[in-house]
Scaffold this active site. Structure first.
Site, PDB file in Angstrom:
ATOM      1  N   ARG A  88       0.834  -1.095  -0.097  1.00 16.91           N
ATOM      2  CA  ARG A  88       0.119   0.010   0.126  1.00 16.91           C
ATOM      3  C   ARG A  88       0.947   1.139   0.099  1.00 16.91           C
ATOM      4  O   ARG A  88       1.899   1.489   0.762  1.00 16.91           O
ATOM      5  CB  ARG A  88      -0.971  -0.187   1.116  1.00 16.91           C
ATOM      6  N   ARG A  97      -6.012   1.648  -5.011  1.00 17.57           N
ATOM      7  CA  ARG A  97      -5.006   1.344  -4.141  1.00 17.57           C
ATOM      8  C   ARG A  97      -4.755  -0.491  -4.255  1.00 17.57           C
ATOM      9  O   ARG A  97      -5.733  -1.012  -4.709  1.00 17.57           O
ATOM     10  CB  ARG A  97      -5.517   1.426  -2.633  1.00 17.57           C
ATOM     11  N   ASP A 100      -6.706  -2.329   0.914  1.00 17.59           N
ATOM     12  CA  ASP A 100      -6.955  -1.121   2.186  1.00 17.59           C
ATOM     13  C   ASP A 100      -7.669  -2.027   3.048  1.00 17.59           C
ATOM     14  O   ASP A 100      -8.526  -2.913   2.968  1.00 17.59           O
ATOM     15  CB  ASP A 100      -8.083  -0.367   1.526  1.00 17.59           C
ATOM     16  N   ASP A 102      -9.589  -1.593   6.720  1.00 16.72           N
ATOM     17  CA  ASP A 102     -10.360  -0.911   7.738  1.00 16.72           C
ATOM     18  C   ASP A 102     -10.716  -1.657   8.869  1.00 16.72           C
ATOM     19  O   ASP A 102     -11.683  -2.679   8.713  1.00 16.72           O
ATOM     20  CB  ASP A 102     -11.280   0.076   6.919  1.00 16.72           C
TER      21      ASP A 102
END
Length: 165
Positions: A88, A97, A100, A102
């Protein structure tokens, strides 16, 4: 949280560069093999349109349930380190990207600090988070109210499609 406690954490994954489905599978394997915890459930993969910046490839998204002994902040920092390990490079917000990760929920905790907000403040708006979440934890109540399945049913799943293996 003591070392004997194990929390239920939910991590959303997304990618739209360099074979995104492979990137997500690699990230899920790394989540399961390392000190972050143990993956106990993983959603199907979903293809979704980009949000914000529309002139980029579609994303592949998924969500995993992780059992972890880490505290929320340590887990989030570990996820950021794993993103870097997986290639990343942080650029523009909502831009393309390679990966990712989260942290969208940690048990039923509510947390609001400059570094971390739980549950993730935009999860409710995102079909690419809520639909995969409803795959693996439809009865979970991340906001103390409605279940994930109910929250997901309120979203219009425009331009999001389950991928078949």
């Amino acid at each position: 949280m003591s070392s004997n406690d194990v929390a239920r954490a939910f991590v959303a994954l997304g990618a739209n560069l360099d074979d995104p489905a492979a990137r997500l599978r690699e990230a899920m394997a790394r989540l399961d093999e390392g000190p972050l915890g143990r993956v106990v459930a993983q959603s199907s993969l979903y293809r979704s349109a980009p949000v914000g910046r529309l002139d980029q490839p579609h994303f592949v998204n998924a969500l995993v349930e992780l059992r972890t002994a880490l505290c929320p902040l340590a887990l989030m920092r570990s996820l950021l380190q794993l993103e870097v390990l997986l290639g990343r490079v942080r650029g523009e917000r909502n831009g393309p990207r390679r990966i990712d990760l989260d942290l969208v929920a940690f048990d039923a905790r509510v947390l609001a600090t400059p570094e971390l907000q739980l549950p993730h403040p935009r999860a409710l708006e995102r079909a690419f988070v809520m639909l995969p979440w409803s795959d693996i934890a439809p009865d979970f109540r991340p906001f103390g109210g409605d279940e994930v399945r109910v929250l997901a049913s309120r979203l219009l799943p425009a331009d999001i499609h389950r991928l078949h293996a």
